[in-house]
Design an enzyme around this catalytic site. Structure first.
Site, short mmCIF file in Angstrom:
data_model
loop_
_atom_site.label_atom_id
_atom_site.label_comp_id
_atom_site.label_asym_id
_atom_site.label_seq_id
_atom_site.Cartn_x
_atom_site.Cartn_y
_atom_site.Cartn_z
N ASP A 32 0.79 -1.20 0.07
CA ASP A 32 -0.16 -0.07 -0.02
C ASP A 32 0.78 1.36 -0.17
OD1 ASP A 32 -2.31 -1.90 0.45
OD2 ASP A 32 -1.81 -1.75 2.71
N GLU A 239 -11.47 0.05 -2.84
CA GLU A 239 -10.65 0.50 -1.68
C GLU A 239 -9.43 1.25 -2.64
OE1 GLU A 239 -9.28 -3.07 0.43
OE2 GLU A 239 -8.17 -3.84 -1.20
#
Ligand code: FUB
Length: 339
Positions: A32, A239
């Site tokens: 991420d 997301e």
């Protein structure tokens, strides 16, 4: 001189090869990657993946991270520095478990680290911590940001000095439990022909630690201006929000989750609506796909992750690739999957 060249050449080659689709670091697992340029250096704010005894489930319980490390580099392909633990779960009074995808911003002569985690009731909230240095260590606020929920905060600073936080993630990210900013523990995804659950945007206060307004839905629409439906899971939001600005337009990019693409949509306002344009990054190795986009020394880069080092979905490694905008503003699709 010859001796120096003899030694210099292999080092340069190794660095270039390492950069070409290789993990930026391999001594820890990272995921991420939220990249920013601070003081002429790239700082990456990643999740720090660890092996845990928590069994895999649909809620992502196996992503059981316990601290953050910030990594940095002064040139693409150059040496990457791990600055050590920047924030530890044991120092965050409100958190129960799972430090997920963070982001950072600079304002008020201060660096702000934003991070999602489950509180003691197992509800995802977004916390904030501050430091005078981009790499931390960070001092955490004792409570999550009031009005915050779900996961994957991405903070975008506009040219007029305003900052906006984009956030949310469905399924294990719990966004489907929130309607009009109100929590319903039984909240479900919408029916297939209904509007998909949308990400959220909110303007930050000047103190960068609170919301200046109620969070709003970010409308993602197709070329005809129709909002995506729940069943359009190759395009609808899952997301990993990110926003960058290019030629005066706002580019909202995100992961489609169960279809594993990083897509993007373009708008004229930081609040949207954003019109779908296509895929930035095709599926990578591993279930999740999560990215950031940043300009550095006149070129644009995509930071992303895959599971090359471990072969396990919850033990990821961050990478970088050059990203190219076409003359009409569209983005060239990147295929980074390696067998
Ligand atoms: O790293 C944990 C979660 O996995 C992130 O919050 C999601 O975006 C996915 O990458």
């Amino acid at each position: 001189v010859w001796l120096a060249m003899l030694f210099a050449a292999p080092i340069a080659t190794t660095t270039a090869q390492k950069f070409a689709g290789q993990p930026l670091v391999d001594h820890i697992y990272t995921a991420d990657p939220s990249a920013h340029v601070f003081n002429g250096r790239i700082y990456i704010y990643p999740s720090h993946d660890v092996e845990s005894s928590t069994p895999e489930d649909d809620q992502g319980s196996h992503f059981d991270m316990k601290d953050y490390h910030i990594i940095s580099l002064d040139k693409i392909g150059g040496k990457v520095t791990d600055h050590g633990v920047a924030l530890d779960i044991k120092d965050i009074p409100w958190v129960g478990r799972q430090l997920w995808a963070p982001d950072a911003a600079y304002a008020n002569n201060t660096y702000y680290l934003y991070f999602p985690a489950k509180d003691k009731n197992d509800v995802f909230r977004i916390g904030v911590a501050t430091s005078k240095k981009p790499e931390g260590p960070f001092v955490v606020e004792r409570q999550p940001i009031a009005g915050s929920y779900s996961i994957d905060p991405a903070v975008f600073g506009d040219d007029d000095g305003s900052f906006y936080m984009y956030f949310g993630g469905i399924w294990g990210g719990q966004l489907q439990r929130w309607d009009n900013n109100t929590y319903n523990p039984d909240g479900q995804l919408h029916a297939p022909d209904e509007q998909a659950v949308m990400p959220r945007v909110v303007k930050l206060s000047k103190d960068m630690k609170s919301f200046a307004e109620e969070a709003k839905e970010v409308k993602l629409v197709d070329q005809d201006g129709k909002v995506f439906l729940e069943k359009q899971n190759d395009k609808r939001f899952f997301e990993a929000s990110w926003v960058h600005k290019y030629n005066g337009k706002y580019y909202f990019s995100y992961s489609t989750g169960d279809t594993h693409n990083i897509c993007y949509a373009v708008g004229d306002s930081p609040y949207g609506p954003f019109t779908y344009k296509g895929i930035i990054l095709n599926p990578v190795k591993g279930w999740t796909n999560h990215h950031s986009i940043v300009m550095f020394k006149g070129k644009w880069y995509l930071f992303y992750h895959d599971t090359q080092l471990s072969g396990k979905t919850h033990l990821r490694n961050v990478k970088v690739a050059e990203l190219r905008h076409n003359s009409d503003g569209t983005i060239q699709t990147i295929s980074a999957h390696q067998e």
